[in-house]
Design a protein around this motif. Structure first.
Motif, PDB file in Angstrom:
ATOM      1  N   ASP A  27       0.830  -1.210   0.000  1.00  0.00           N
ATOM      2  CA  ASP A  27       0.000   0.000   0.000  1.00  0.00           C
ATOM      3  C   ASP A  27       0.863   1.259   0.000  1.00  0.00           C
ATOM      4  O   ASP A  27       0.607   2.215   0.738  1.00  0.00           O
ATOM      5  N   ALA A  28       1.906   1.245  -0.830  1.00  0.00           N
ATOM      6  CA  ALA A  28       2.800   2.399  -0.936  1.00  0.00           C
ATOM      7  C   ALA A  28       2.337   3.301  -2.072  1.00  0.00           C
ATOM      8  O   ALA A  28       1.810   2.837  -3.073  1.00  0.00           O
ATOM      9  N   THR A  29       2.538   4.591  -1.902  1.00  0.00           N
ATOM     10  CA  THR A  29       2.209   5.536  -2.962  1.00  0.00           C
ATOM     11  C   THR A  29       3.140   5.345  -4.151  1.00  0.00           C
ATOM     12  O   THR A  29       2.732   5.480  -5.312  1.00  0.00           O
ATOM     13  N   SER A  64       5.308   6.694   1.003  1.00  0.00           N
ATOM     14  CA  SER A  64       3.877   6.791   1.299  1.00  0.00           C
ATOM     15  C   SER A  64       3.468   8.235   1.550  1.00  0.00           C
ATOM     16  O   SER A  64       4.251   9.032   2.074  1.00  0.00           O
TER      17      SER A  64
END
Length: 235
Positions: A41-43, A137
């Motif tokens: 769930d990393a940008t 993130s």
């Protein structure tokens, strides 16, 4: 919906599928950062690799933002990604606003990046460290133990792949692969610029067009970039 375990297994499979006799290092690492951005769930995500002389370079990234932060750290000579390579340890920064004392030069630049946290995982096998896998993130928060273990596992697979020695066990084989990866990256950057300028779009969109064409035609990313730069391919 796929569980985290399913995503990890699928990513391991994709990395394994990339290991053909003459695999493309850039292609392999691009798969790694693309999948890690989803799994954790990393940008954005990116990888720093050391060239044969030990100089770190940004080799792949999921966006210009992550590449920019990687380049900032190289310019400043400090930061979590650089430290992960230097120490061989995971460096997790859950709030970038709190690193002014630790990395003053990096902190000044990072405040303009828009990211709120960075987690750097060294790409290492025993005493050999070749780079770092870096997760960015937009929200604060630490990398928990389970995620750190999973990220290290994926980074280890990629590291072993790069350093694999099918016929000989001399270091120059791995160094040659890294150098070819760096050369390929230069061509890809040039191709992104060509496409962005010709289409009037930003470099992220240009890179997506290049990658889509490579996947659609089952052609290596480096070869597509070479054709674009040489003027033999227009997207």
């Amino acid at each position: 919906m796929s569980t985290r375990e399913d995503q990890l297994l699928q990513t391991v499979g994709k990395l394994a599928d990339s290991l053909v006799d003459d695999f493309d290092v850039v292609e392999l690492l691009q798969v790694l950062v693309d999948e890690c951005a989803l799994i954790f769930d990393a940008t954005a995500a990116g990888i720093l690799l050391a060239d044969p002389s030990g100089v770190l370079e940004v080799i792949v990234s999921t966006s210009e933002r992550s590449e920019f932060v990687g380049l900032m750290q190289l310019r400043a000579g400090e930061g979590p990604c650089v430290e992960a390579v230097a120490t061989g340890r995971v460096v997790s920064v859950e709030d970038l606003s709190h690193v002014t004392d630790r990395w003053p030069k990096f902190a000044a630049d990072a405040s303009r990046s828009g990211f709120s946290s960075v987690h750097a995982i060294p790409m290492r096998i025993r005493a050999t460290i070749i780079g770092s896998l870096n997760l960015f993130s937009d929200h604060t928060g630490k990398l928990n133990d389970d995620d750190a273990t999973a990220a290290r596992t994926l980074a280890d697979i990629a590291t072993i792949s790069i350093l694999q020695q099918r016929l000989v066990e001399e270091t120059h084989v791995a160094q040659g692969q890294l150098q070819r990866a760096l050369n390929s990256r230069v061509l890809i950057e040039q191709a992104k610029g060509y496409v962005a300028q010709s289409r009037g779009i930003d470099t992220d969109a240009a890179f997506q067009l290049v990658r889509d064409h490579a996947r659609a035609t089952q052609t290596r990313l480096g070869l597509v970039a070479t054709e674009i730069v040489a003027g033999r391919l227009t997207l």
